[in-house]
Design a protein around this motif. Structure first.
Motif, PDB file in Angstrom:
ATOM      1  N   LYS A   2       0.860  -1.162  -0.012  1.00 29.14           N
ATOM      2  CA  LYS A   2       0.107  -0.062  -0.086  1.00 29.14           C
ATOM      3  C   LYS A   2       1.008   1.331   0.141  1.00 29.14           C
ATOM      4  CE  LYS A   2      -4.075  -1.864   2.011  1.00 29.14           C
ATOM      5  NZ  LYS A   2      -5.262  -1.585   1.235  1.00 29.14           N
ATOM      6  N   THR A   3       0.320   2.426  -0.325  1.00 27.86           N
ATOM      7  CA  THR A   3       1.060   3.534  -0.370  1.00 27.86           C
ATOM      8  C   THR A   3       1.954   3.885   0.879  1.00 27.86           C
ATOM      9  OG1 THR A   3      -0.673   4.527  -1.935  1.00 27.86           O
ATOM     10  CG2 THR A   3       0.672   6.171  -0.915  1.00 27.86           C
ATOM     11  N   GLU A  71       8.974   0.874  -5.621  1.00 24.30           N
ATOM     12  CA  GLU A  71       7.942   0.610  -5.038  1.00 24.30           C
ATOM     13  C   GLU A  71       6.758   1.623  -5.291  1.00 24.30           C
ATOM     14  OE1 GLU A  71      11.585  -0.564  -2.823  1.00 24.30           O
ATOM     15  OE2 GLU A  71      11.016   1.344  -3.832  1.00 24.30           O
ATOM     16  N   PHE A  72       7.038   2.726  -5.461  1.00 27.29           N
ATOM     17  CA  PHE A  72       6.005   3.672  -5.997  1.00 27.29           C
ATOM     18  C   PHE A  72       5.450   3.396  -7.285  1.00 27.29           C
ATOM     19  CE2 PHE A  72       7.921   6.098  -2.312  1.00 27.29           C
ATOM     20  CZ  PHE A  72       6.407   6.482  -1.455  1.00 27.29           C
ATOM     21  N   ASP A  73       6.437   3.300  -8.360  1.00 29.05           N
ATOM     22  CA  ASP A  73       5.952   2.823  -9.418  1.00 29.05           C
ATOM     23  C   ASP A  73       5.210   1.509  -9.892  1.00 29.05           C
ATOM     24  OD1 ASP A  73       7.421   5.016 -10.598  1.00 29.05           O
ATOM     25  OD2 ASP A  73       9.053   3.947 -11.048  1.00 29.05           O
ATOM     26  N   ALA A  74       5.181   0.481  -8.706  1.00 30.17           N
ATOM     27  CA  ALA A  74       4.479  -0.694  -8.805  1.00 30.17           C
ATOM     28  C   ALA A  74       3.262  -0.596  -8.138  1.00 30.17           C
ATOM     29  CB  ALA A  74       5.472  -1.818  -8.020  1.00 30.17           C
ATOM     30  N   LEU A  75       2.947   0.603  -7.264  1.00 30.94           N
ATOM     31  CA  LEU A  75       1.735   0.560  -6.637  1.00 30.94           C
ATOM     32  C   LEU A  75       0.566   0.399  -7.740  1.00 30.94           C
ATOM     33  CD1 LEU A  75       2.303   3.676  -4.122  1.00 30.94           C
ATOM     34  CD2 LEU A  75       2.196   1.103  -3.532  1.00 30.94           C
ATOM     35  N   GLU A  76      -0.290  -0.297  -7.060  1.00 30.80           N
ATOM     36  CA  GLU A  76      -1.784  -0.193  -7.625  1.00 30.80           C
ATOM     37  C   GLU A  76      -2.618   0.968  -7.283  1.00 30.80           C
ATOM     38  OE1 GLU A  76      -3.553  -4.037  -7.563  1.00 30.80           O
ATOM     39  OE2 GLU A  76      -1.563  -4.954  -7.787  1.00 30.80           O
TER      40      GLU A  76
END
Length: 80
Positions: A2-3, A71-76
């Motif tokens: 999660k974010t 990590e941020f690029d992979a967030l849904e």
């Protein structure tokens, strides 16, 4: 992930890279120690962009650099 988890990981990563502790970055950035502790412990799910900006200033990076990680690029999307 999660974010909020990505934000916590990034803060911890940046502390390690800068050779400081959360307490140290709190002093440098002006983010109250209690606020940073709440963010890191998951008590505050929304750290707020103002606090993130202050932390970035303390780390001497831009907001773009803070969020430019795999990590941020992979967030849904969290919109449901």
């Amino acid at each position: 992930m999660k974010t909020h988890e990505a934000v916590v990981r990034r803060i911890v990563q940046l502390c390690q890279m800068k050779g400081t502790t959360p307490y140290g970055i709190s002093l440098i950035s002006g983010v109250p120690q209690g606020t940073l502790k709440s963010i890191l412990n998951g008590e505050s799910q929304n750290p707020g962009i103002v606090n993130i900006k202050k932390l970035c200033d303390g780390f001497e990076i831009t907001l773009g650099q803070f969020f430019s990680t795999p990590e941020f690029d992979a967030l849904e999307q969290e919109i449901e």
